[in-house]
Design a protein around this motif. Structure first.
Motif, PDB file in Angstrom:
ATOM      1  N   ASP A 145     -55.326  46.239 -21.218  1.00  0.00           N
ATOM      2  CA  ASP A 145     -56.373  46.931 -20.448  1.00  0.00           C
ATOM      3  C   ASP A 145     -57.716  46.210 -20.526  1.00  0.00           C
ATOM      4  OD1 ASP A 145     -56.580  47.604 -23.076  1.00  0.00           O
ATOM      5  OD2 ASP A 145     -56.773  49.775 -22.779  1.00  0.00           O
ATOM      6  N   GLU A 146     -57.930  45.467 -21.627  1.00  0.00           N
ATOM      7  CA  GLU A 146     -59.184  44.699 -21.745  1.00  0.00           C
ATOM      8  C   GLU A 146     -59.226  43.553 -20.735  1.00  0.00           C
ATOM      9  OE1 GLU A 146     -60.450  43.852 -26.006  1.00  0.00           O
ATOM     10  OE2 GLU A 146     -58.298  44.213 -26.253  1.00  0.00           O
ATOM     11  N   ALA A 147     -58.047  43.136 -20.256  1.00  0.00           N
ATOM     12  CA  ALA A 147     -57.965  41.950 -19.391  1.00  0.00           C
ATOM     13  C   ALA A 147     -57.955  42.284 -17.898  1.00  0.00           C
ATOM     14  CB  ALA A 147     -56.721  41.144 -19.744  1.00  0.00           C
ATOM     15  N   LEU A 148     -58.076  43.579 -17.549  1.00  0.00           N
ATOM     16  CA  LEU A 148     -58.001  43.970 -16.140  1.00  0.00           C
ATOM     17  C   LEU A 148     -59.061  43.262 -15.290  1.00  0.00           C
ATOM     18  CD1 LEU A 148     -56.898  45.683 -13.786  1.00  0.00           C
ATOM     19  CD2 LEU A 148     -58.419  47.529 -14.509  1.00  0.00           C
ATOM     20  N   ASP A 149     -60.311  43.286 -15.735  1.00  0.00           N
ATOM     21  CA  ASP A 149     -61.372  42.657 -14.950  1.00  0.00           C
ATOM     22  C   ASP A 149     -61.138  41.153 -14.799  1.00  0.00           C
ATOM     23  OD1 ASP A 149     -62.545  45.082 -14.682  1.00  0.00           O
ATOM     24  OD2 ASP A 149     -64.117  44.743 -16.193  1.00  0.00           O
ATOM     25  N   ALA A 150     -60.695  40.534 -15.888  1.00  0.00           N
ATOM     26  CA  ALA A 150     -60.424  39.087 -15.860  1.00  0.00           C
ATOM     27  C   ALA A 150     -59.312  38.780 -14.857  1.00  0.00           C
ATOM     28  CB  ALA A 150     -60.025  38.602 -17.251  1.00  0.00           C
ATOM     29  N   THR A 168     -48.114  46.578 -22.518  1.00  0.00           N
ATOM     30  CA  THR A 168     -48.179  46.928 -21.093  1.00  0.00           C
ATOM     31  C   THR A 168     -48.292  45.637 -20.298  1.00  0.00           C
ATOM     32  OG1 THR A 168     -49.321  48.989 -21.583  1.00  0.00           O
ATOM     33  CG2 THR A 168     -49.537  48.141 -19.341  1.00  0.00           C
ATOM     34  N   ASP A 169     -47.468  45.500 -19.292  1.00  0.00           N
ATOM     35  CA  ASP A 169     -47.607  44.359 -18.378  1.00  0.00           C
ATOM     36  C   ASP A 169     -48.406  44.835 -17.170  1.00  0.00           C
ATOM     37  OD1 ASP A 169     -45.887  42.634 -19.915  1.00  0.00           O
ATOM     38  OD2 ASP A 169     -44.158  43.651 -19.037  1.00  0.00           O
ATOM     39  N   LEU A 170     -49.416  44.069 -16.813  1.00  0.00           N
ATOM     40  CA  LEU A 170     -50.252  44.402 -15.659  1.00  0.00           C
ATOM     41  C   LEU A 170     -50.053  43.315 -14.609  1.00  0.00           C
ATOM     42  CD1 LEU A 170     -52.851  45.821 -14.346  1.00  0.00           C
ATOM     43  CD2 LEU A 170     -54.153  44.095 -15.603  1.00  0.00           C
ATOM     44  N   ILE A 171     -49.788  43.704 -13.370  1.00  0.00           N
ATOM     45  CA  ILE A 171     -49.635  42.701 -12.308  1.00  0.00           C
ATOM     46  C   ILE A 171     -50.628  43.038 -11.200  1.00  0.00           C
ATOM     47  CG2 ILE A 171     -48.044  41.545 -10.712  1.00  0.00           C
ATOM     48  CD1 ILE A 171     -46.301  43.354 -13.344  1.00  0.00           C
ATOM     49  N   VAL A 172     -51.449  42.046 -10.860  1.00  0.00           N
ATOM     50  CA  VAL A 172     -52.564  42.257  -9.929  1.00  0.00           C
ATOM     51  C   VAL A 172     -52.378  41.407  -8.680  1.00  0.00           C
ATOM     52  CG1 VAL A 172     -55.055  41.901  -9.637  1.00  0.00           C
ATOM     53  CG2 VAL A 172     -54.187  42.768 -11.798  1.00  0.00           C
ATOM     54  N   GLN A 173     -52.553  42.033  -7.525  1.00  0.00           N
ATOM     55  CA  GLN A 173     -52.655  41.307  -6.256  1.00  0.00           C
ATOM     56  C   GLN A 173     -53.902  41.824  -5.551  1.00  0.00           C
ATOM     57  OE1 GLN A 173     -49.647  42.213  -3.315  1.00  0.00           O
ATOM     58  NE2 GLN A 173     -49.742  44.409  -3.698  1.00  0.00           N
ATOM     59  N   THR A 179     -48.637  48.658 -13.411  1.00  0.00           N
ATOM     60  CA  THR A 179     -48.304  48.380 -14.803  1.00  0.00           C
ATOM     61  C   THR A 179     -46.843  48.695 -15.061  1.00  0.00           C
ATOM     62  OG1 THR A 179     -48.980  50.605 -15.439  1.00  0.00           O
ATOM     63  CG2 THR A 179     -50.628  48.860 -15.689  1.00  0.00           C
ATOM     64  N   LEU A 180     -46.277  47.966 -16.024  1.00  0.00           N
ATOM     65  CA  LEU A 180     -44.922  48.202 -16.509  1.00  0.00           C
ATOM     66  C   LEU A 180     -45.031  48.422 -18.007  1.00  0.00           C
ATOM     67  CD1 LEU A 180     -43.242  45.209 -14.659  1.00  0.00           C
ATOM     68  CD2 LEU A 180     -42.612  47.607 -14.298  1.00  0.00           C
ATOM     69  N   THR A 181     -44.341  49.434 -18.515  1.00  0.00           N
ATOM     70  CA  THR A 181     -44.428  49.687 -19.962  1.00  0.00           C
ATOM     71  C   THR A 181     -43.056  49.625 -20.629  1.00  0.00           C
ATOM     72  OG1 THR A 181     -44.588  52.019 -19.377  1.00  0.00           O
ATOM     73  CG2 THR A 181     -46.615  50.941 -20.021  1.00  0.00           C
ATOM     74  N   ASN A 182     -42.217  48.743 -20.146  1.00  0.00           N
ATOM     75  CA  ASN A 182     -40.953  48.477 -20.833  1.00  0.00           C
ATOM     76  C   ASN A 182     -41.204  47.442 -21.929  1.00  0.00           C
ATOM     77  OD1 ASN A 182     -40.010  48.985 -17.658  1.00  0.00           O
ATOM     78  ND2 ASN A 182     -38.815  50.030 -19.227  1.00  0.00           N
ATOM     79  N   LYS A 261     -40.171  51.551 -16.100  1.00  0.00           N
ATOM     80  CA  LYS A 261     -41.355  52.428 -16.254  1.00  0.00           C
ATOM     81  C   LYS A 261     -42.526  51.753 -15.560  1.00  0.00           C
ATOM     82  CE  LYS A 261     -40.220  53.795 -20.905  1.00  0.00           C
ATOM     83  NZ  LYS A 261     -40.713  53.358 -22.194  1.00  0.00           N
ATOM     84  N   LEU A 262     -42.774  52.210 -14.336  1.00  0.00           N
ATOM     85  CA  LEU A 262     -43.740  51.524 -13.490  1.00  0.00           C
ATOM     86  C   LEU A 262     -44.798  52.513 -13.001  1.00  0.00           C
ATOM     87  CD1 LEU A 262     -42.557  49.171 -10.672  1.00  0.00           C
ATOM     88  CD2 LEU A 262     -43.975  51.110 -10.098  1.00  0.00           C
TER      89      LEU A 262
END
Ligand SMILES: Nc1ncnc2c1ncn2[C@@H]1O[C@H](COP(=O)(O)OP(=O)(O)OP(=O)(O)O)[C@@H](O)[C@H]1O
Ligand SMILES: Cc1ncsc1CCO
Ligand SMILES: [Mg+2]
Length: 269
Positions: A145-150, A168-173, A179-182, A261-262
């Motif tokens: 979550d700290e890396a969202l802005d980056a 948590t895996d975060l994927i941004v477009q 997010t995926l929490t597997n 888990k998406l």
């Protein structure tokens, strides 16, 4: 959407894309085996005399700077230029971003080639965006979550799909994120799980010409789900690695769809 993601898994099994990696010495074997387990075909090649031709026959290119040196960095640039010329997807794995000035300099140069996808842990993605976060070697000291802005900043600056991996895996477009929490914490005790995630993203991207966000989400979902199924059978890291490969190979639609888990936000897909 789970069905759509599973279709991506099937597409890799059916098309068996060739994935060309210029990656680090530590993970070559793990990542080649993971690619074979999902049905893709791996090749590692970095000689100046052949990277051009290898990219031409590959479906995707993985650039991982884990054990970079001057010769390899030049190979990476030759390979990336060819991928961009031919319109093939390429992924940047910024291993250890922020750890040394040399890594940072090389990463800044590679970013100018506009990666199709960038995947790193939170510390690496934050370092890549600002070149100022404290990375301790190759393991993350920050949370996703700290890396969202980056991640958003990198997406806007380079047009890349950006994936921050971790618990948590975060994927941004551009349109939004999810997010995926597997996954399982034991995965951090096996080297190169992140590099494996990058290799799998490459295989999934090789099966599409436009849907790189979906391909990245599907690869990361498979990674996390296979990791958690494997962890349930594994008393430690050695058997986790073994069960992880077996699960990538054996996983079926029901297991995948039930476990994913998406969560979408800011527009998601
Ligand atoms: N704390 C955790 N809990 C659950 N799953 C995790 C955790 N940390 C990592 N994972 C899983 O491991 C995958 C790999 O991510 P990670 O962020 O550890 O890569 P990395 O730091 O780049 O690894 P490496 O540099 O060793 O290749 C994630 O996508 C996730 O599925
Ligand atoms: C341990 C290690 N050192 C350089 S690359 C690598 C593999 C995990 O990223
Ligand atoms: Mg990594």
């Amino acid at each position: 959407m789970e069905q759509q993601l599973w279709n991506s898994v099937l597409a890799v099994r059916e098309k068996s894309p060739l994935v060309h990696s210029i990656t680090n010495y530590v993970v070559m074997n793990n990542t080649a085996n993971a690619l074979l387990a999902v049905g893709a075909s791996p090749v590692m090649a970095h000689a100046y005399s052949e990277v051009h031709d290898m990219v031409a026959i590959a479906g995707a290119l993985i650039i991982n700077i884990g054990t970079l040196d001057e010769y390899w960095v030049e190979s990476m640039k030759l390979a990336i230029s060819q991928a961009n010329t031919l319109g093939k997807p390429w992924l940047l794995d910024p291993v250890g971003a922020g750890a040394t000035p040399y890594r940072n300099k090389v990463l800044q140069e590679l970013l100018e080639y506009q990666p199709t996808v960038i995947r790193g842990n939170a510390s690496e993605i934050m370092a890549l965006a600002s070149m100022s976060a404290g990375t301790k070697g190759v393991d993350s000291t920050n949370h996703t979550d700290e890396a969202l802005d980056a991640a958003i900043q990198l997406n806007q600056a380079h047009g890349s799909v950006v994936c921050v991996s971790g618990a948590t895996d975060l994927i941004v477009q551009e349109k939004g994120c999810l997010t995926l929490t597997n996954g399982d914490k034991l995965m951090t005790r096996v080297t190169g799980m992140g590099c494996t995630a990058s290799a799998l993203i490459g295989a999934f991207c090789a099966t599409t010409t436009t849907h790189y966000f979906e391909a990245t989400v599907a690869a990361m979902a498979l990674m996390g789900i296979a990791g958690e199924i494997a962890a349930e059978k594994s008393p430690g890291p050695g058997s986790l690695q073994l069960h992880f490969l077996d699960t990538l190979y054996q996983i079926n639609k029901d297991e995948f769809v039930q476990r994913v888990k998406l969560e979408e936000y800011n527009g998601g897909f």
